[in-house]
Design an enzyme around this catalytic site. Sequence first.
Site, PDB file in Angstrom:
ATOM      1  N   ASP A  38       0.840  -1.190   0.000  1.00 14.62           N
ATOM      2  CA  ASP A  38       0.000   0.000   0.000  1.00 14.62           C
ATOM      3  C   ASP A  38       0.879   1.245   0.000  1.00 14.62           C
ATOM      4  OD1 ASP A  38      -3.172   0.380   0.552  1.00 14.62           O
ATOM      5  OD2 ASP A  38      -2.057   2.107   1.310  1.00 14.62           O
ATOM      6  N   ASP A  64       4.900   3.487  -3.975  1.00 14.02           N
ATOM      7  CA  ASP A  64       4.110   3.742  -5.179  1.00 14.02           C
ATOM      8  C   ASP A  64       4.360   2.612  -6.173  1.00 14.02           C
ATOM      9  OD1 ASP A  64       3.081   4.636  -7.616  1.00 14.02           O
ATOM     10  OD2 ASP A  64       3.586   6.728  -7.214  1.00 14.02           O
ATOM     11  N   ASN A  91      -5.082  -4.880  -7.000  1.00 11.84           N
ATOM     12  CA  ASN A  91      -6.277  -4.168  -6.555  1.00 11.84           C
ATOM     13  C   ASN A  91      -6.082  -2.661  -6.428  1.00 11.84           C
ATOM     14  OD1 ASN A  91      -8.968  -3.926  -4.998  1.00 11.84           O
ATOM     15  ND2 ASN A  91      -7.458  -3.124  -3.551  1.00 11.84           N
ATOM     16  N   TYR A 157      -9.865   6.901 -16.397  1.00  9.26           N
ATOM     17  CA  TYR A 157     -10.190   5.723 -15.589  1.00  9.26           C
ATOM     18  C   TYR A 157     -10.811   4.635 -16.454  1.00  9.26           C
ATOM     19  CZ  TYR A 157     -12.045   3.041 -11.623  1.00  9.26           C
ATOM     20  OH  TYR A 157     -12.333   2.052 -10.712  1.00  9.26           O
ATOM     21  N   LYS A 161      -9.215   0.902 -17.056  1.00  7.68           N
ATOM     22  CA  LYS A 161      -9.908  -0.315 -16.650  1.00  7.68           C
ATOM     23  C   LYS A 161     -10.238  -1.211 -17.843  1.00  7.68           C
ATOM     24  CE  LYS A 161      -9.787   0.291 -12.221  1.00  7.68           C
ATOM     25  NZ  LYS A 161      -8.990  -0.623 -11.356  1.00  7.68           N
TER      26      LYS A 161
END
Length: 253
Positions: A38, A64, A91, A157, A161
């Site tokens: 994370d 990162d 994720n 985005y 995706k």
Amino acid sequence: MDSGLAGSGVIVTGAGSGIGRATALLFAAEGARVVVADLNGDTAQAVVDEIRATGGAAEAVVGDLSERAVVDRVVGTAVESFGGVDVLVNNAGIMDSMSAAADVTDEEWARVLSVNLTAPFLLARAVVPHMLAKGKGAIVNTASEAALRGGASGTAYTVAKHGIVGLTRSLAVMYRASGIRTNAIAPGATMTGISVTADAEAHGPTVLVPHMGAMGRVASPEEQAAAIVFLASAAASNINGAVLPVDNGWSAV
């Protein structure tokens, strides 16, 4: 059915909160050993502590994931601490500002694509050799409702995706004969800490927001995690290249 996950080495990105946290905890409950990756060190360590408090094994890696050095640390930690990588869950992600194409800045485009598409590619590229050495492995990517249509988010985005779906299917075909399965979930609205900063009067929001009423019930992170862990488990042994909507029927509207 036995999930087959006990003792496996699992990497979960974006695991400090939301879907990633729920996923890391569920893998640990199945007996897996988890690398909690994370950007936020405090939340990552909190998840590790939570797993260890129940007798599980976990390690935190902070950084990162669009940086190759961080990817190397994540994969290296799994190999050194847990003997390899059996499962990768890509994720981690960020939202865009719901900008339409003519309004997307160079900076927004670069950052969204870097985190949401390049980082999953870099991680997949890094773990595949370890999975090939074992003759098995599972990769689960978090796509989005925006991966299934053009009207669920802004341009950057949505493109990222859609790219995740392409990455998922390419990996599935390229490595299925080697025992590596790759699938994705496509979450609908989910209760997470991810935020959107958008000008409500801008072109993108004025087009997209009126359609949001079709999204239905908001899911819990645990509902998304259950789908991810299923796809990584032995119960999904013949599922490869699938993109599973976890959206309470939003994609069916």
